[in-house]
Motif scaffolding. Structure first.
Motif, PDB file in Angstrom:
ATOM      1  N   LEU A 333       0.816  -1.210   0.000  1.00 13.23           N
ATOM      2  CA  LEU A 333       0.000   0.000   0.000  1.00 13.23           C
ATOM      3  C   LEU A 333       0.854   1.266   0.000  1.00 13.23           C
ATOM      4  CD1 LEU A 333      -2.789  -1.033   2.529  1.00 13.23           C
ATOM      5  CD2 LEU A 333      -2.835  -1.144   0.026  1.00 13.23           C
ATOM      6  N   PHE A 334       1.956   1.240   0.750  1.00  9.03           N
ATOM      7  CA  PHE A 334       2.801   2.428   0.881  1.00  9.03           C
ATOM      8  C   PHE A 334       4.162   2.262   0.212  1.00  9.03           C
ATOM      9  CE2 PHE A 334       0.121   1.980   4.686  1.00  9.03           C
ATOM     10  CZ  PHE A 334      -0.702   3.079   4.508  1.00  9.03           C
ATOM     11  N   ASP A 335       4.648   1.036   0.124  1.00  8.50           N
ATOM     12  CA  ASP A 335       5.972   0.805  -0.462  1.00  8.50           C
ATOM     13  C   ASP A 335       5.858  -0.264  -1.541  1.00  8.50           C
ATOM     14  OD1 ASP A 335       8.597   0.472  -1.102  1.00  8.50           O
ATOM     15  OD2 ASP A 335       9.228  -0.332   0.853  1.00  8.50           O
ATOM     16  N   TRP A 336       5.963   0.155  -2.794  1.00 14.07           N
ATOM     17  CA  TRP A 336       5.898  -0.770  -3.912  1.00 14.07           C
ATOM     18  C   TRP A 336       7.278  -1.273  -4.336  1.00 14.07           C
ATOM     19  CZ3 TRP A 336       1.591  -2.611  -6.594  1.00 14.07           C
ATOM     20  CH2 TRP A 336       0.352  -2.129  -6.134  1.00 14.07           C
ATOM     21  N   GLY A 337       8.284  -1.016  -3.549  1.00  8.11           N
ATOM     22  CA  GLY A 337       9.625  -1.514  -3.841  1.00  8.11           C
ATOM     23  C   GLY A 337      10.388  -0.702  -4.865  1.00  8.11           C
ATOM     24  N   GLY A 338       9.871   0.437  -5.275  1.00 10.79           N
ATOM     25  CA  GLY A 338      10.558   1.243  -6.274  1.00 10.79           C
ATOM     26  C   GLY A 338      11.908   1.732  -5.793  1.00 10.79           C
ATOM     27  N   ALA A 339      11.991   2.075  -4.504  1.00  8.50           N
ATOM     28  CA  ALA A 339      13.266   2.569  -3.973  1.00  8.50           C
ATOM     29  C   ALA A 339      14.322   1.469  -3.978  1.00  8.50           C
ATOM     30  CB  ALA A 339      13.064   3.106  -2.554  1.00  8.50           C
ATOM     31  N   ARG A 340      13.899   0.228  -3.642  1.00  5.73           N
ATOM     32  CA  ARG A 340      14.855  -0.873  -3.653  1.00  5.73           C
ATOM     33  C   ARG A 340      15.354  -1.157  -5.058  1.00  5.73           C
ATOM     34  NH1 ARG A 340      11.113  -3.040  -0.016  1.00  5.73           N
ATOM     35  NH2 ARG A 340      10.252  -4.424  -1.621  1.00  5.73           N
ATOM     36  N   VAL A 341      14.448  -1.098  -6.037  1.00  5.74           N
ATOM     37  CA  VAL A 341      14.850  -1.333  -7.422  1.00  5.74           C
ATOM     38  C   VAL A 341      15.778  -0.227  -7.905  1.00  5.74           C
ATOM     39  CG1 VAL A 341      14.024  -1.501  -9.794  1.00  5.74           C
ATOM     40  CG2 VAL A 341      12.788  -2.671  -7.953  1.00  5.74           C
TER      41      VAL A 341
END
Length: 456
Positions: A333-341
């Motif tokens: 809902l809040f973290d779609w993993g874009g920062a990790r990618v």
């Protein structure tokens, strides 16, 4: 009639089977050291005894019982240097991480008991991390690459230790040889000073000339003390690399440096060779490849961070047992993993640019090391074939004139000092050549320790 297997269950079964096949990693018998030995031997052109056993101490003792050679010094360092052995622990850690990545994750078990109002409720659960299971093959491949990278790093440490030992060996032999010549210079200066004092006492020598000879003698004493300190310092540096102490410190060095080769080496395609076999270049490539694989794993699990599935049952007093399953999924809902990618992509580009930078530096270091090597060879050969023979010829001529009473004692002593100074400079040039030769081999094979400066 058998019911058809659902496509989702079929894919899950295939993933689980692949994970089970990938989860067979185990510790190797040699801990990766055999590959390190092979890579080291290929780059130092001599056996690399990196495995310590009961015979190692006996071998070190046997090598130290004879005048030490450069190859013997390298062999002792590879066997006996504690810093190198400590670094091999990193190799063991990398293998442990690789084996751990191939192990199946442990299931989780939960148990709860609640009692009240005359009733007892018992909850039981058995869960399994399906995300970790599905990504197990990818994680195993990543850790395998990191283990291979650790082997390259261990080999680079061994090759650099061999290079440092060779340079320290040549410096120690040259310093001892220079100290011996400094003793001869001091003896010559002392004889000249005593003769000048006697002639001054009889009135056959001026006060100025006698003072000059005395001053030269004082300078010779200072130079002798400095040369002794340099010999001690160079020897102790070699001792540290060899890992010696106690009675082992009594080893002997040869009286002189090895002779120059008849012709200097002219390696073909030195830059291309360096890019193919330099260990720091290979390490950078491995890092870029491992980062690329990690990027793929990060994209796959970018928004699925936790995915647990398991069996559950529930017992309540006076009621039949309830069986079923539960799934735990973190909702993006809040973290779609874009920062990790994005972070993984940035790390990959960092690894790519670092690899390119190391390749550019490798080419430059090889060219610079070869220029230093050729210059050092030409200078050393110039002293060997030109300066020293000419000084000997001059000294012989002065001796003939002295025997014919055409030259004074002080002229003979002065020329002797000049000859010794030329020989001392020749020793330094010969030492610088062998150090430059070692630097060239390091620039082509290892990297990370390519200092083309000559020893002082």
């Amino acid at each position: 009639m058998n019911s058809p297997v659902r496509p989702g269950l079929r894919r899950l079964a295939v993933a689980v089977s692949a994970a089970l096949l990938a989860g067979c990693a185990s510790f190797s018998q040699d801990g990766g050291l055999d590959d390190v030995v092979r890579m080291t031997q290929e780059r130092i052109a001599q056996p690399a005894p990196l495995k310590r056993d009961q015979d190692s101490r006996a071998e070190v003792t046997a090598l130290l019982s004879k005048p030490l050679t450069a190859d013997a010094a390298v062999r002792i360092a590879l066997l006996n240097n504690q810093g190198l052995q400590a670094f091999f622990a990193e190799l063991a850690i990398a293998e442990a991480d690789f084996v751990q990545a191939g192990r199946l994750p442990n299931p989780g078990f939960s148990f709860g008991r609640v009692r009240g109002g005359g009733e007892t409720e018992i909850d039981r659960g058995l869960s399994f991390d399906l995300a970790a299971l599905v990504t197990l093959p990818a994680r195993t491949r990543i850790e395998r690459r990191r283990f291979e990278q650790a082997k390259l790093q261990a080999a680079m440490q061994a090759v650099n230790l061999a290079a440092d030992t060779r340079k320290a060996y040549y410096s120690a032999v040259a310093a001892a040889q220079a100290a011996a010549f400094a003793e001869k210079v001091r003896g010559s200066a002392e004889a000249a000073a005593e003769l000048a004092a006697r002639m001054r006492a009889t009135g056959n020598w001026s006060t100025l000339d006698a003072a000059r000879e005395r001053a030269f003698y004082q300078d010779a004493l200072t130079q002798q003390a400095q040369s002794r300190l340099q010999a001690t310092t160079a020897r102790e540096e070699l001792v540290r690399l060899l890992g010696l102490w106690g009675p082992s410190l009594a080893f002997t060095l040869p009286d002189r440096l090895p002779d120059l080769p008849a012709q200097p080496d002219q390696p073909a395609n030195a830059e291309a060779t360096a890019l193919l076999q330099r260990l720091d270049v290979l390490i950078a490539r491995q890092d870029a490849q491992a980062t690329a694989q990690a990027l793929g794993l990060t994209k796959t699990t970018g928004f699925i961070n936790v995915f647990d599935a398991g069996y559950a049952n529930k017992s309540t007093t006076g009621a039949p047992r309830e069986n079923g399953y539960e799934v735990s999924l973190e909702l993006p809902l809040f973290d779609w993993g874009g920062a990790r990618v994005a972070r993984a992509q940035a790390r990959y580009m960092q690894a790519v640019h670092r690899t390119g930078d190391i390749a550019v530096k490798a080419r430059s270091e090889v060219r610079q090391a070869y220029a230093s090597y050729r210059t050092a060879y030409d200078i050393a050969r110039h002293y060997r074939d030109g300066v020293v023979p000419l000084r000997k010829q001059i000294a012989d001529e002065v001796l003939l004139r002295y025997n014919g009473m055409l030259a004074s004692t002080f002229e003979l002593l002065a020329e002797s000092r000049e000859q010794l100074a030329a020989v001392n400079a020749s020793i330094a040039a010969q030492r610088d050549f062998w150090i430059a030769d070692t630097n060239l081999q390091t620039a082509m094979n290892a990297g990370g320790n390519t200092d083309s400066r000559t020893a002082q």
